[in-house]
Design an enzyme around this catalytic site. Structure first.
Site, PDB file in Angstrom:
ATOM      1  N   TYR A  98       0.669  -1.464   0.130  1.00  0.00           N
ATOM      2  CA  TYR A  98       0.523  -0.120  -0.488  1.00  0.00           C
ATOM      3  C   TYR A  98       0.824   1.701   0.258  1.00  0.00           C
ATOM      4  CZ  TYR A  98      -3.922  -2.659   0.918  1.00  0.00           C
ATOM      5  OH  TYR A  98      -4.917  -4.471   0.800  1.00  0.00           O
ATOM      6  N   ASN A 126     -12.303  -0.990  -5.529  1.00  0.00           N
ATOM      7  CA  ASN A 126     -12.299  -1.449  -6.775  1.00  0.00           C
ATOM      8  C   ASN A 126     -13.783  -2.211  -7.438  1.00  0.00           C
ATOM      9  OD1 ASN A 126     -11.581  -1.467  -8.935  1.00  0.00           O
ATOM     10  ND2 ASN A 126     -10.167  -3.676  -8.329  1.00  0.00           N
ATOM     11  N   CYS A 134      -6.975  -5.053  -7.890  1.00  0.00           N
ATOM     12  CA  CYS A 134      -6.666  -4.826  -6.447  1.00  0.00           C
ATOM     13  C   CYS A 134      -5.914  -6.329  -5.283  1.00  0.00           C
ATOM     14  CB  CYS A 134      -7.806  -4.447  -6.166  1.00  0.00           C
ATOM     15  SG  CYS A 134      -8.724  -5.177  -5.789  1.00  0.00           S
ATOM     16  N   HIS A 135      -6.055  -7.612  -6.051  1.00  0.00           N
ATOM     17  CA  HIS A 135      -5.460  -8.589  -4.965  1.00  0.00           C
ATOM     18  C   HIS A 135      -4.078  -8.385  -4.772  1.00  0.00           C
ATOM     19  CE1 HIS A 135      -5.575  -9.996  -8.888  1.00  0.00           C
ATOM     20  NE2 HIS A 135      -4.834 -10.748  -8.617  1.00  0.00           N
ATOM     21  N   GLU A 161      -1.657 -17.080  -9.091  1.00  0.00           N
ATOM     22  CA  GLU A 161      -0.329 -16.560 -10.453  1.00  0.00           C
ATOM     23  C   GLU A 161       0.886 -16.274  -9.930  1.00  0.00           C
ATOM     24  OE1 GLU A 161      -1.212 -12.217 -10.142  1.00  0.00           O
ATOM     25  OE2 GLU A 161      -3.263 -12.429 -10.255  1.00  0.00           O
TER      26      GLU A 161
END
Length: 178
Positions: A98, A126, A134-135, A161
């Site tokens: 962040y 989002n 956003c993840h 991912e």
């Protein structure tokens, strides 16, 4: 007029919304702020746009990075849209903090430092999950610090991912106008 359709993903049922030409929302069922961009009349529909989004999701959930992005329409305050545009810069299989996101936002807009909490609030709202990733935002120590679709879902998406739990954030790539 807004149109909606659904998609059954390995991480749960997803609702997508669009204005006929651009995607305006994509939410996991039951997530916080579900349907936040559906501000007018809405009907279920079959659109070429939704076919493109389903193709993107099929590729994503197969564990590969999609090589295209369906057209998006980001609906929100100017600050939130600026944060979401920064999210689009986070590469597949990478995470940022962040704080890094707040610093990148400030640099991109030649403004004083943005507060990580304010950025986190925008990240949490989002309206286009997955496609606006956003993840991929984590705590400075790599901790999974919240996700509107649930921390368990966030962990599943990052694992898909290839991101291991606790992975430390990477720097954002240089800013490029889209």
């Amino acid at each position: 007029m807004f149109y909606t359709a659904s998609y059954d993903s390995p991480a749960g049922r997803i609702t997508m919304a669009g204005d006929g030409e651009r995607l305006t929302g994509l939410w996991f069922e039951g997530q916080r702020h579900f349907g936040s961009t559906l501000t007018g009349p809405c009907t279920a529909g079959s659109l070429p746009l939704f076919d493109d989004v389903r193709r993107w999701l099929d590729i994503y959930f197969s564990g590969r990075e999609p090589d295209f992005l369906p057209p998006l329409r980001l609906l929100g305050t100017p600050f939130r849209i600026a944060v979401w545009e920064q999210l689009l810069r986070i590469p597949f299989g990478r995470v940022v903090s962040y704080r890094q996101l707040a610093d990148a936002l400030a640099a991109a807009h030649a403004m004083p430092a943005a507060a990580p909490r304010a950025v986190g609030g925008a990240v949490g709202r989002n309206p286009i999950a997955l496609l606006v990733p956003c993840h991929r935002v984590v705590g400075s120590d790599g901790s999974l610090t919240g996700y509107a679709g649930g921390v368990e879902t966030k962990a599943r998406l990052l694992a898909l991912e290839g991101v291991a739990a606790g992975t430390l954030p990477d720097p954002l790539p240089p800013f490029r106008n889209r």
